[in-house]
Design an enzyme around this catalytic site. Sequence first.
Site, short mmCIF file in Angstrom:
data_model
loop_
_atom_site.label_atom_id
_atom_site.label_comp_id
_atom_site.label_asym_id
_atom_site.label_seq_id
_atom_site.Cartn_x
_atom_site.Cartn_y
_atom_site.Cartn_z
N CYS A 169 28.58 42.83 43.04
CA CYS A 169 28.73 42.49 41.62
C CYS A 169 29.10 41.01 41.53
O CYS A 169 29.34 40.36 42.55
CB CYS A 169 29.85 43.34 41.04
SG CYS A 169 31.41 43.04 41.92
N GLU A 200 44.48 46.50 43.14
CA GLU A 200 44.28 46.09 41.74
C GLU A 200 45.41 46.64 40.86
O GLU A 200 45.90 45.95 39.94
CB GLU A 200 42.91 46.56 41.21
CG GLU A 200 42.66 46.06 39.79
CD GLU A 200 41.39 46.59 39.16
OE1 GLU A 200 40.36 46.72 39.87
OE2 GLU A 200 41.41 46.88 37.96
N SER A 208 37.70 51.72 45.98
CA SER A 208 37.72 52.69 44.89
C SER A 208 36.33 52.93 44.33
O SER A 208 35.91 54.08 44.13
CB SER A 208 38.65 52.17 43.78
OG SER A 208 38.56 52.95 42.65
N ASN A 209 35.55 51.85 44.10
CA ASN A 209 34.24 52.07 43.48
C ASN A 209 33.29 52.81 44.41
O ASN A 209 32.43 53.56 43.98
CB ASN A 209 33.69 50.76 42.90
CG ASN A 209 33.03 49.87 43.91
OD1 ASN A 209 31.83 50.00 44.17
ND2 ASN A 209 33.78 48.95 44.51
S1 SF4 Z 1 33.78 45.72 40.60
FE1 SF4 Z 1 35.66 44.50 40.55
S2 SF4 Z 1 35.01 42.51 41.30
FE2 SF4 Z 1 33.16 43.59 40.68
S3 SF4 Z 1 32.76 42.93 38.54
FE3 SF4 Z 1 33.94 44.85 38.53
S4 SF4 Z 1 36.06 44.15 38.35
FE4 SF4 Z 1 34.88 42.41 39.06
#
Ligand code: SF4
Length: 313
Positions: free
Chosen positions: A16, A131, A228-229
């Site tokens: 990202c 975070e 986490s993602n």
């Molecule tokens: S995943 Fe985390 S680092 Fe990537 S755009 Fe979203 S908030 Fe920003």
Amino acid sequence: MNKKLNIFLAGPRGFCAGVDRAIEMVKEALNKYGQPVYVRHEIVHNKYVVENLKSEGAIFVEELNEIKDKSRPVIFSAHGVPKSVPKEALELKLLYFDATCPLVSKIHKEVEHFDKKNLPVILIGHRNHPEVIGTMGQSNREIYLVEKKEDVKNLQLNQNSFVAYVTQTTLSVDDTKDIIKEIKRKFKNVIEPKKNDICYATTNRQEAVKKIAKNCDYFLVIGASNSSNSLRLVEVAKNYGSKKAILVEDVDSLNLNIFEDINNIGITASASSPEILVEKLLNKLKDNFEIKINEAHYQKEDIYFKVPQSLKN
Ligand code: SF4
């Protein structure tokens, strides 16, 4: 003839804008100041990225007091840091750069804003995630952490008073909606963030997986177990119809026997996983199976975050 495999490739996937910027910042710092450059915490949660930066001269530490040579610059990771960290850096006279993703900084500002208004703040997120530690560290007052719907019931706050909430950026879009509903059910006056705190990259990667999961016998999510993602993408794949879903932390050690009785595989990569790992996985599958790739594009992304000018040579 080789066994045939249908591959459903999710799009968008992988890096990202916040991750791109954070990695670029470490590279620019190495370019400008030479080796070594210190990085507080994994700049993004991906072993491949961390090992590559180590080989270019980055040294990773968890806390600033681990920095041996205090004359060298240090970069804070994309996840964000509590206010105490830049304060400590100043006390130690360190030259520091903050690679906190601008979308995480936006949440820090929201907490500050609610703080000024003396509003109790509920944070929806995962305990001990960097975070969450960073966001909780934006306030001197208590922030009420909620990890799941059930936690809302236990909140010791007056149901008639005003409360505000913010969320971690990388949560499950679906689970978070349920938790927010629960907050609104319990409290009469809820102040919401101006814009959804779950970021565009998390949302798009989850939506892309939702679109193809039902076609898949097995879903492979390239990512890290502390990301986490990445973990949310595995859950989404399972919840939306893939018979199985796993995290692939290391493409080399993926056992191909798991595909013996199946034909349809979904593939995605978390926001902190580079496309080179997807290519590596596809090449491994190509070497062993006859593959057909169906690539889906849920949403085009063109978001870009600039590296601070102070890091440019
Ligand atoms: S995943 Fe985390 S680092 Fe990537 S755009 Fe979203 S908030 Fe920003």
